[in-house]
Design a protein around this motif. Structure first.
Motif, mmCIF file in Angstrom:
data_model
loop_
_atom_site.group_PDB
_atom_site.id
_atom_site.type_symbol
_atom_site.label_atom_id
_atom_site.label_comp_id
_atom_site.label_asym_id
_atom_site.label_seq_id
_atom_site.Cartn_x
_atom_site.Cartn_y
_atom_site.Cartn_z
ATOM 1 N N CYS A 169 -42.910 -40.817 -74.597
ATOM 2 C CA CYS A 169 -41.642 -41.456 -74.259
ATOM 3 C C CYS A 169 -41.917 -42.906 -73.858
ATOM 4 C CB CYS A 169 -40.938 -40.710 -73.127
ATOM 5 S SG CYS A 169 -41.868 -40.702 -71.577
ATOM 6 N N VAL A 191 -39.557 -42.227 -64.846
ATOM 7 C CA VAL A 191 -39.320 -40.975 -65.560
ATOM 8 C C VAL A 191 -38.050 -41.060 -66.406
ATOM 9 C CG1 VAL A 191 -40.537 -39.485 -63.930
ATOM 10 C CG2 VAL A 191 -38.137 -40.027 -63.526
ATOM 11 N N CYS A 192 -38.011 -40.190 -67.431
ATOM 12 C CA CYS A 192 -36.846 -40.143 -68.316
ATOM 13 C C CYS A 192 -36.652 -38.677 -68.731
ATOM 14 C CB CYS A 192 -37.081 -41.044 -69.535
ATOM 15 S SG CYS A 192 -38.238 -40.350 -70.713
ATOM 16 N N CYS A 197 -40.014 -37.018 -70.310
ATOM 17 C CA CYS A 197 -41.147 -36.624 -69.465
ATOM 18 C C CYS A 197 -40.725 -35.714 -68.310
ATOM 19 C CB CYS A 197 -41.966 -37.820 -69.001
ATOM 20 S SG CYS A 197 -41.060 -39.120 -68.187
ATOM 21 N N LYS A 211 -45.724 -44.424 -71.914
ATOM 22 C CA LYS A 211 -46.299 -43.078 -71.912
ATOM 23 C C LYS A 211 -46.557 -42.565 -73.330
ATOM 24 C CE LYS A 211 -44.487 -41.676 -67.390
ATOM 25 N NZ LYS A 211 -43.682 -40.701 -66.626
ATOM 26 N N CYS A 266 -41.403 -44.565 -71.017
ATOM 27 C CA CYS A 266 -41.527 -44.894 -69.595
ATOM 28 C C CYS A 266 -42.820 -45.676 -69.359
ATOM 29 C CB CYS A 266 -41.589 -43.615 -68.757
ATOM 30 S SG CYS A 266 -40.045 -42.710 -68.742
HETATM 31 ZN ZN LIG Z 1 -40.410 -40.663 -69.822
#
Ligand SMILES: [Zn+2]
Lengths: 475, 95
Positions: A23, A37-38, A41, A20, A25
């Protein structure tokens, strides 16, 4: 009264990075909801976004491919709005200092070339996907797409018809695919298009009130949506009504445009510089290096195919539609230097099977080298052109070498005169009627008799030799 | 700088804040005072100063395009007030 249509497009394109924009991901499409997701995000407190270098390079490349000036300095801003597709309640975007601006794209409509201005190309993060419950009072959110890098490309209001808009969008898609910054799949949402539309009396300088049209999810939808909205505006003006400035949504099912926001919710995004992200400084050296990575653009390639290979414009257009198709064609021509013959096979047989199977050129088992081999086999008389098509079908199915297929299936052309004479004599014997016809001058009968020989040999007879024998026998 | 009650209502609406009439009066006065105070900066000559978007003298802070670990699904949804089938569940919102 005669009206002039004014259209500007805003196109969002997902970039083909692995991770992304802010980030690490993955950006993959179609995974289970909320599995890519993390904390960054998801907008959890205390996290720090860091820009993906590749995303910046792809944005610069997009700008260069659209003849833009790359800004030596750009920055990120927060666009504030409350909508749960973004968990932070703001989108990181670029406001007054985009990556690139002031470019153009040439389009050809009805034989005329027109230059369409590109206002700007900027980077931003994509939002999540909302699913509205059919009969409920709730919505479901998948944040996998949140933070996928996007470039937003804004055109000048230079487009004068829905037709021009469609061609512009097609060219833009092709250029970005060639540049390999995006796969531009409208059906997967990796290319999305909004339009600003207004109409004015012909000859008038000032623009009419514009509406913004969203949710056109295919090329057909863009065409139909614009067509509808243009007609709606003209009809309103004819009735003496005023156009109100609003955002509309294209309703594909009902085939009409519907208002999305009321006036009191007018855009007020309160942009301000994102304090978490440092500005970008793009040195000329970096720009030059990226420029060197740009491929030959579709329009140039098309012109070259016409001049270098002597192809008709139509062939050149079809073959350059995707870079993979163009590469296939050129790799084959390298091995079999008859461009028009190769073009016929690629556009006829190959594309025919690809379309029937609904697969892409990159997924076919046929290699350019094997197609060239097949064409050489036909030239050498090893197989007939008709059998060539059978062999091609087998190549498409199995990916096997054409020589191996010919041998395995016993498809070698029969050019042995003695063997063919026997078959011809047999055909003459059992077809006295057509033989009489031919003798009395009915040329059509010749075709019938050749056809019978072909039938007997399952298409393997060398047609030239069969013709010769028949002519000799029936003199 | 003059802040009107209308400005306060608009900003409150954008921030989805519900405030009382009494609060509107207080904030109108307070916001005006704050802006008047900041207004002092306009007395400075900033013709030669380029606009500041950041106070830290850093540019091009990049990360490489690499995939790293993501949150486990139940972890990702842990703070959600409501969830359903792996999705975050929110009141129906249609733009
Ligand atoms: Zn993320």
């Amino acid at each position: 009264m005669s009206y002039e249509v004014v259209i500007g497009l805003e196109v969002h394109v997902e970039l083909l990075t692995k991770s992304k924009i802010f980030c690490s991901c993955p950006t993959s499409f179609g995974d289970e909801p909320n599995t890519n997701v993390c904390p960054v995000c998801l907008g959890l407190p205390g996290v720090l976004p860091v820009i993906n270098k590749r995303a910046v390079e792809f944005a610069i490349l997009s700008g260069l491919a659209l003849n833009c000036k790359v800004n030596p300095r750009s920055k990120f801003d927060r666009k504030n709005y409350f909508y749960p597709d973004l968990p932070k309640a703001y989108q990181i975007s670029q406001y007054d200092m985009p990556v690139a601006e002031d470019g153009y794209l040439n389009i050809k409509v009805n034989g005329e070339t027109k230059c369409i201005g590109i206002t700007r190309v900027h980077l931003e993060e994509d939002a999540g996907k909302l699913i509205h419950a059919e009969n409920g009072d709730y919505s479901l959110i998948d944040y996998n797409r949140t933070g996928v890098p996007l470039v937003e490309i804004v055109s000048e209001p230079d487009l004068r018809s829905h037709e021009e808009a469609r061609v512009f969008l097609e060219n833009l898609k092709r250029i970005l695919q060639y540049t390999q910054v995006s796969d531009c799949k409208m059906e997967e949402g990796s290319l999305r298009c909004d339009a600003n539309i207004s109409v004015r009396l012909k000859g008038k300088k000032e623009l009419g009130t514009k509406t913004e049209l969203k949710n056109m999810n295919s090329f057909k939808a863009v065409q139909k949506g614009l067509e509808y909205e243009i007609k709606r505006q003209i009809d309103s003006l004819e009735k003496g009504e005023r156009i109100s400035q609003e955002t509309l949504r294209w309703d594909e099912g009902r085939g009409l445009t519907v208002s999305m926001r009321s006036k009191e919710q007018a855009h007020d995004y309160r942009y301000f510089p994102d304090p978490d992200l440092m500005p970008l400084e793009v040195q000329q050296e970096w720009v030059e290096k990226l420029k060197g990575l740009l491929p030959e653009m579709p329009l140039q390639k098309k012109e070259r195919y016409i001049t270098q290979y002597g192809l008709p414009e139509y062939d050149a257009e079809v073959l350059t539609f995707s870079m993979d198709m163009a590469d296939f064609f050129e790799d084959c021509v390298k091995e079999y230097p008859e461009p028009k013959v190769v073009s016929n096979w690629v556009m006829g047989e190959l594309m025919g099977f690809l379309n029937a199977e609904r697969i892409d050129i990159t997924e076919t088992k046929v290699t350019p080298l094997n197609l060239a081999k097949l064409l050489h086999l036909i030239d050498k008389g090893t197989i007939s052109g008709k059998i060539g098509k059978t062999v091609f079908e087998e190549m498409f199915k199995s990916g096997e070498d054409p020589e191996a297929i010919v041998e395995e299936k016993g498809l070698l052309q029969i050019s042995d005169t003695k063997e063919l004479e026997k078959i011809v004599d047999e055909v003459i014997k059992i077809n006295p009627g057509p033989v009489e016809d031919l003798k009395s001058g009915k040329k059509k009968a010749m075709g019938f008799l050749v056809g019978q020989v072909m039938k007997q040999t399952k298409g393997k007879a060398n047609p030239q030799i069969v013709n010769k024998i028949l002519r000799n026998r029936l003199k | 700088m003059e802040i009107t009650k209308g400005n306060v209502e608009h900003v409150a609406e954008l921030a989805r804040l519900e405030i009382t009439e009494h609060e509107k009066d207080i904030f109108t006065e307070q916001l005006s005072n704050i802006l008047d105070y900041v207004e002092m900066l306009n007395e400075l000559d900033t013709k030669e100063v380029s606009p500041t978007s950041h106070v830290v003298p850093l540019v091009n802070v990049f990360r490489e395009d690499e995939i790293k670990e993501v949150l486990k699904k139940d972890e990702a949804l842990k703070n959600a007030p409501e969830k359903e089938d792996g999705y975050f569940k929110v009141p129906r919102v249609i733009e």
